[in-house]
Scaffold this active site. Structure first.
Site, PDB file in Angstrom:
ATOM      1  N   ASP A   1     -20.938 -24.450  35.108  1.00  0.00           N
ATOM      2  CA  ASP A   1     -21.623 -23.456  35.946  1.00  0.00           C
ATOM      3  C   ASP A   1     -20.675 -22.638  36.819  1.00  0.00           C
ATOM      4  O   ASP A   1     -20.964 -22.394  38.004  1.00  0.00           O
ATOM      5  CB  ASP A   1     -22.666 -24.147  36.826  1.00  0.00           C
ATOM      6  CG  ASP A   1     -23.866 -24.626  36.028  1.00  0.00           C
ATOM      7  OD1 ASP A   1     -24.070 -24.137  34.905  1.00  0.00           O
ATOM      8  OD2 ASP A   1     -24.597 -25.511  36.516  1.00  0.00           O
TER       9      ASP A   1
ATOM     10  N   LYS B   1     -27.501 -24.065  29.628  1.00  0.00           N
ATOM     11  CA  LYS B   1     -28.164 -25.362  29.734  1.00  0.00           C
ATOM     12  C   LYS B   1     -29.380 -25.237  30.645  1.00  0.00           C
ATOM     13  O   LYS B   1     -29.507 -24.256  31.387  1.00  0.00           O
ATOM     14  CB  LYS B   1     -27.207 -26.440  30.252  1.00  0.00           C
ATOM     15  CG  LYS B   1     -26.645 -26.220  31.643  1.00  0.00           C
ATOM     16  CD  LYS B   1     -25.611 -27.297  31.966  1.00  0.00           C
ATOM     17  CE  LYS B   1     -24.997 -27.103  33.343  1.00  0.00           C
ATOM     18  NZ  LYS B   1     -25.933 -27.331  34.448  1.00  0.00           N
TER      19      LYS B   1
ATOM     20  N   CYS C   1     -24.427 -31.070  38.785  1.00  0.00           N
ATOM     21  CA  CYS C   1     -24.051 -30.774  37.408  1.00  0.00           C
ATOM     22  C   CYS C   1     -22.704 -31.365  37.013  1.00  0.00           C
ATOM     23  O   CYS C   1     -22.545 -31.851  35.890  1.00  0.00           O
ATOM     24  CB  CYS C   1     -24.076 -29.269  37.182  1.00  0.00           C
ATOM     25  SG  CYS C   1     -25.729 -28.564  37.414  1.00  0.00           S
TER      26      CYS C   1
ATOM     27  N   ALA D   1     -18.991 -26.603  39.182  1.00  0.00           N
ATOM     28  CA  ALA D   1     -19.937 -26.793  40.274  1.00  0.00           C
ATOM     29  C   ALA D   1     -21.287 -27.275  39.688  1.00  0.00           C
ATOM     30  O   ALA D   1     -21.584 -27.012  38.527  1.00  0.00           O
ATOM     31  CB  ALA D   1     -20.135 -25.465  41.013  1.00  0.00           C
ATOM     32  N   THR D   2     -22.037 -28.010  40.493  1.00  0.00           N
ATOM     33  CA  THR D   2     -21.669 -28.524  41.799  1.00  0.00           C
ATOM     34  C   THR D   2     -21.306 -29.997  41.679  1.00  0.00           C
ATOM     35  O   THR D   2     -21.760 -30.688  40.773  1.00  0.00           O
ATOM     36  CB  THR D   2     -22.819 -28.390  42.807  1.00  0.00           C
ATOM     37  OG1 THR D   2     -23.965 -29.124  42.323  1.00  0.00           O
ATOM     38  CG2 THR D   2     -23.217 -26.953  43.039  1.00  0.00           C
TER      39      THR D   2
END
Length: 235
Positions: A43, A132, A165, A160-161
């Site tokens: 992410d 995702k 995740c 992150a984070t």
């Protein structure tokens, strides 16, 4: 604001004692490095890396350059790199789940620039970018299949984070049999203390949290990986 409410020195004292307890009981062993690594960026899209979004994280001015160092070292050796982002169809959100009962997932709309991987990471055309729907990069995605196809035995996790995740991706990575490595300085979060605590706990139970230079030196020291020729066995 963060400095006023967060005492890192006190947290480090707690970690020191916690590490003693873990070590005495046989926790915090090292998984070490294999011969064929892969990279997953978790992410590191604009919604997390840039200000002004509900998911914006702290310390990106440090995290992004550090991640870029890891990626550049990996690219020199043809290490397979995968980038995840999280997003949902705004036309009814039929792909959204119960997680939305807790956090504002409706702010992550497919088709918006917020979900693009941060351009400072310079994603290459051969690197896979995938969407995702849950915390882990493995849950409901082909990531394990891709890693296995490339013969990956060591998964380097950045992004992150820390508390969600990244943590869940590390847990799944280890449970699926990969050596899991997290470079220091490459993980972000929104809340003071979340990075420090989760990296401590990941290092105690799920993977190795190593200095950034240690990970980069590992990447520089491996043999260059031969790129897969997907046309060689075509029928």
């Amino acid at each position: 604001m963060s400095e006023e409410i967060f005492d890192l020195e006190l947290l480090q004292k707690m970690f020191k004692r916690a590490k003693e307890i873990h070590t005495e009981r046989g926790f915090q062993k090292r998984v070490g490095y294999g011969k064929k690594p892969g990279i997953i960026t978790v992410d590191l899209a604009n919604a997390w890396t840039k200000p002004g979004h509900a998911f914006s994280c702290e310390n990106m001015e440090e995290v992004i350059p550090n991640v870029r160092r890891v990626l550049d070292a990996a690219r020199e050796k043809n290490v397979p790199i995968f980038h995840s982002t999280t997003g949902y169809n705004p036309n009814g959100y039929q792909d959204i789940g119960r997680w939305a009962d807790k956090i504002p997932l409706d702010e992550l709309k497919l088709g918006e620039d917020w979900l693009d991987i941060d351009e400072r990471l310079n994603p290459q055309k051969e690197e896979v970018v995938f969407v995702k729907k849950t915390a882990s990069c493995f849950n409901g995605t082909p990531l394990q299949y891709w890693l296995t196809t490339h013969g990956v035995d060591t998964l380097i996790v950045v992004g992150a984070t820390a508390c969600a995740c990244v943590r869940h991706t590390c847990m799944d990575s280890t449970e699926l049999g990969f050596r899991t490595i997290v470079p220091e300085g490459t993980i972000a979060d929104r809340v003071p203390g979340a990075v420090e605590w989760n990296l401590f706990d990941i290092d105690a139970k799920f993977g190795d949290v190593d200095p950034l230079d240690t990970v980069i030196n590992y990447l520089k020291g491996i043999d260059t990986i031969q790129k897969r020729d997907v046309t060689a066995n075509s029928v």
